[in-house]
Design an enzyme around this catalytic site. Structure first.
Site, mmCIF file in Angstrom:
data_model
loop_
_atom_site.group_PDB
_atom_site.id
_atom_site.type_symbol
_atom_site.label_atom_id
_atom_site.label_comp_id
_atom_site.label_asym_id
_atom_site.label_seq_id
_atom_site.Cartn_x
_atom_site.Cartn_y
_atom_site.Cartn_z
ATOM 1 N N ASP A 361 1.617 -5.824 -12.273
ATOM 2 C CA ASP A 361 0.618 -6.763 -11.817
ATOM 3 C C ASP A 361 0.520 -8.077 -13.011
ATOM 4 O OD1 ASP A 361 -0.123 -6.133 -9.364
ATOM 5 O OD2 ASP A 361 -1.774 -4.866 -10.119
HETATM 6 C C1 NOJ Z 1 -2.659 -0.798 -11.784
HETATM 7 C C2 NOJ Z 1 -2.650 -1.339 -10.238
HETATM 8 O O1 NOJ Z 1 -3.618 -0.767 -9.461
HETATM 9 C C3 NOJ Z 1 -1.317 -1.246 -9.891
HETATM 10 O O2 NOJ Z 1 -1.129 -1.815 -8.486
HETATM 11 C C4 NOJ Z 1 -0.196 -1.635 -10.606
HETATM 12 O O3 NOJ Z 1 1.233 -1.410 -10.058
HETATM 13 C C5 NOJ Z 1 -0.401 -1.363 -12.177
HETATM 14 N N1 NOJ Z 1 -1.767 -1.527 -12.467
HETATM 15 C C6 NOJ Z 1 0.784 -1.896 -13.131
HETATM 16 O O4 NOJ Z 1 0.293 -3.319 -13.454
#
Ligand code: NOJ
Length: 670
Positions: A361
């Site tokens: 993200d």
């Molecule tokens: C937490 C998020 O909920 C998830 O969707 C994402 O893939 C990871 N962080 C890594 O950024």
């Protein structure tokens, strides 16, 4: 409903009062903290006598006639409190540890007309002799009005009903956990795989990242399309029907163009583009969201053999002005729409555009950037889809071409010399390359090159060895290295963290199992197991002062070795790590996984193991599996018997008619 048992464990008689108490929040939970004008004027409580019982009623005024909260118990009540100030006492200078009002024999019987509302019931349980117990049942509920609530209240005042419900609950857990039980030489692995890891998977399937101690308050997070599409993978063997229904819900957030929304709010069923909306100058979609469900659909079909599912219809998320869906399509069409979106949404190297982000993200590059992660996820989804079409006897030529096209672009552009790069920025600069100062190597770029099947054997091995050399630590594998050392808006969120934290060079656990799966695909069971064991929470008891997280739950992240608090874990419970560690342990290390025609048993274990045993329920039949490893290999099935008869290969064909099947596997060269 709470079933509370109070026992006098002293050797003298004791007089016991029981005062269950709870605090209400306004449904607009965040405003409770920001609007001290409106919220407190609207919160009200009333008490209703019900024979010897009391039912405390509570509502924000606008919900008085539609959503009434009630709190009651199954014991006589002598007084009550609904005003927090009065309960804590001294204008709330009393504390929850020592509420001032409890210095009196009775509570004040105040019906709060505003302010912070609570519900407390005073029960004098009398004198309990040594060893004597009393059962107190409390019930917190919500209904349109008190009359509608009465039958529910009556039911749960009855201890027999409560006992029956608890028995049903325990029967559910027995059935859920008995889907797969293992007995390996590693007691920490047995403990986590038999109980705690599948338990956590049930929690992540239910809550996604919606409610937790880390994402607080309504509206902070919804149910993530990406997250839940991965969470569901772990519960498919135990709850295929639930998985099927949930997959349909997730697919209803796919758009007509094939991409998907990022979150949805389960209370309103409204979708959202999530954090991508925060930046005007960035795309408002994620390049991976829509691809994950393809893994879920194919996994469900392998488990259940329910191919009619592909013809069921689900609406796309796009709606007309009245809020009706503009189009519905079969599950099969949803898959194709998703794959076609990625196939055509490509950048300068022919690789998928990043959108706002991919699985990571926090790397938010300018419009035009390309993502190797999404290229690989697309490759994996295509591999699964092609296998499904082959099973159904359908033409696969077009999809094979799509796969080969992407594979050759990856192989042509993304190899950096010792590993694969992770992105190309909008101007073609590689990200995750030895040419970069920070973030030179990213874990996902390597493991997923194996999972997609795009990496040649030689590059796959070299890339995974680079992971071991550059990214592995004694507490887990880092997501990338070195960490960015300063905020840099070109990369976005990742640079808001100090080096070693979260996605910036931290040990982000969710991708660790992908590296383990990659190692099992390459046949290196020793390394897969080393990676597995170094993050197994059941092995953390002796480290708990440093680690701080529960030793039976996977956390999301551990601070990496660039951080002074290296080894400190955070965000336990709600992490995709749970689902992928469960899949890794059961399906890739122990190697027991559903395929369209049966159960594959193809372990990739540490060479020191003599073998292991497992039971797995599959399509109504219990398989008792014994694996022997006399030659001490990591991988390879030399000899298989099914119910005493010799069988070919490691696929145990689905049995019909039998309730139990015995499988004996001898490992060695296949
Ligand atoms: C937490 C998020 O909920 C998830 O969707 C994402 O893939 C990871 N962080 C890594 O950024």
């Amino acid at each position: 409903m709470r079933d509370i048992k109070i026992t006098n464990i002293s050797d003298k008689p004791q007089e016991v009062d029981a005062i269950p108490v709870l605090e209400y929040t306004h449904p607009r939970a965040l405003q409770q903290y920001t609007n001290a004008d409106w919220i407190p004027q609207t919160m009200q409580s009333k008490a209703s006598k019900d024979g010897e019982y009391v039912i405390l009623l509570q509502y924000p005024f606008m919900f008085r006639d539609t959503k009434l909260n009630y709190f009651t118990s199954n014991m006589p009540v002598s007084s009550f409190e609904t005003d927090r100030k009065k309960f804590l006492g001294d204008n709330e200078y009393g504390t929850w540890a020592d509420p001032v009002s409890l210095q009196d024999d009775e509570l004040s019987n105040t019906e709060a007309l505003r302010g912070d509302n609570i519900a407390a019931l005073m029960h004098h349980l009398g004198t309990l002799a040594s060893g004597q117990s009393r059962q107190l049942i409390t019930l917190l509920g919500q209904g349109p009005n008190l009359d509608a609530a009465r039958p529910v209240i009556e039911r749960w005042r009855n201890p027999e009903e409560v006992e029956e419900a608890l028995e049903e609950l325990s029967a559910f857990w027995d059935s859920y956990l008995s889907t797969m039980q293992v007995n390996t030489p590693d007691s920490a692995m047995n403990a986590i795989l038999n109980v705690h890891n599948p338990h956590q998977c049930f929690i992540t399937r239910t809550w996604s990242r919606y409610l937790s101690y880390y994402q607080l308050g309504l509206g902070a997070r919804g149910i993530g399309i990406r997250d839940s599409s991965q969470d569901v993978l772990a519960i498919i063997p135990a709850m295929p029907e639930d998985a099927k229904a949930f997959l349909k819900t997730l697919l209803s957030f796919q758009k007509q163009n094939g991409s998907a929304m990022h979150f949805f709010n389960p209370l309103t069923m409204e979708g959202s583009e999530g954090d991508s909306l925060e930046r005007e100058d960035r795309p408002h979609y994620y390049s991976d969201d829509h691809l994950w469900s393809i893994l879920g659909i194919t996994a469900y079909l392998k488990e259940a053999g329910d191919f009619a599912f592909l013809d069921e219809t689900v609406p796309f998320y796009d709606k007309d002005k009245q809020g009706n869906p503009l189009e519905s399509a079969s599950i099969l069409e949803h898959i194709q729409r998703g794959l076609n979106f990625t196939r055509s949404d490509i950048g300068a190297h022919g690789l998928p555009l990043l959108g706002f982000a991919d699985w990571n993200d926090t790397i938010n590059l300018a419009k035009g950037a390309e993502s190797l992660f999404s290229a690989h996820l697309y490759g994996r989804a295509l591999t699964e889809f092609i296998a499904l079409l082959e099973h159904l006897g359908k033409d696969t030529a077009g999809w094979r071409k799509a796969y080969d096209e992407m594979k050759s672009r990856v192989e042509q552009h993304a190899w950096d010399g010792e590993w694969y790069v992770m992105y190309f920025d909008h101007d073609g600069t590689p990200v995750g390359s030895h040419k970069n100062q920070f973030g030179q190597i990213h874990l996902n770029g390597q493991s997923w090159a194996v999972l997609s099947g795009f990496a040649s054997q030689a590059r796959a091995r070299q890339a995974m060895d680079s992971v071991y050399k550059r990214l592995n630590t004694k507490y887990g594998i880092k997501l990338s290295t070195p960490g960015y050392n300063g905020f840099d808006p070109r990369y976005g969120g990742v640079t808001t963290y100090p080096p070693g934290a979260k996605e910036n060079g931290g040990i982000f656990l969710h991708p660790n199992p992908w590296a383990m799966i990659a190692e099992t695909m390459l046949g290196n069971g020793d390394r897969a197991y080393e990676y597995y064991s170094q993050i197994n929470p059941a092995g953390k008891n002796d480290l708990i002062d440093l680690y701080e997280s529960e030793p039976y739950v996977y956390p999301q992240n551990i601070l990496g070795d660039e951080h002074p608090q290296f080894g400190l874990a955070r965000n336990s419970w709600l992490s995709g790590t749970a689902s992928w560690m469960y899949q890794t342990g059961t399906q890739w290390i122990l190697g027991i996984r559903a395929e369209y025609d049966g159960l594959r048993v193809d372990p990739c274990i540490p060479s020191k193991w003599d073998g292991f045993k497992a039971t797995r329920k599959y399509r109504g039949v219990t398989y008792y599996i014994t694996v022997n490893n006399p030659k001490h290999v990591c991988k390879g099935v030399a000899h298989v018997t099914v119910n005493g008869g010799r069988a070919e290969g490691s696929l145990i064909r689905a049995e019909r008619g039998a309730s139990e099947v015995n499988v004996q596997i001898t490992m060695g060269s296949s």
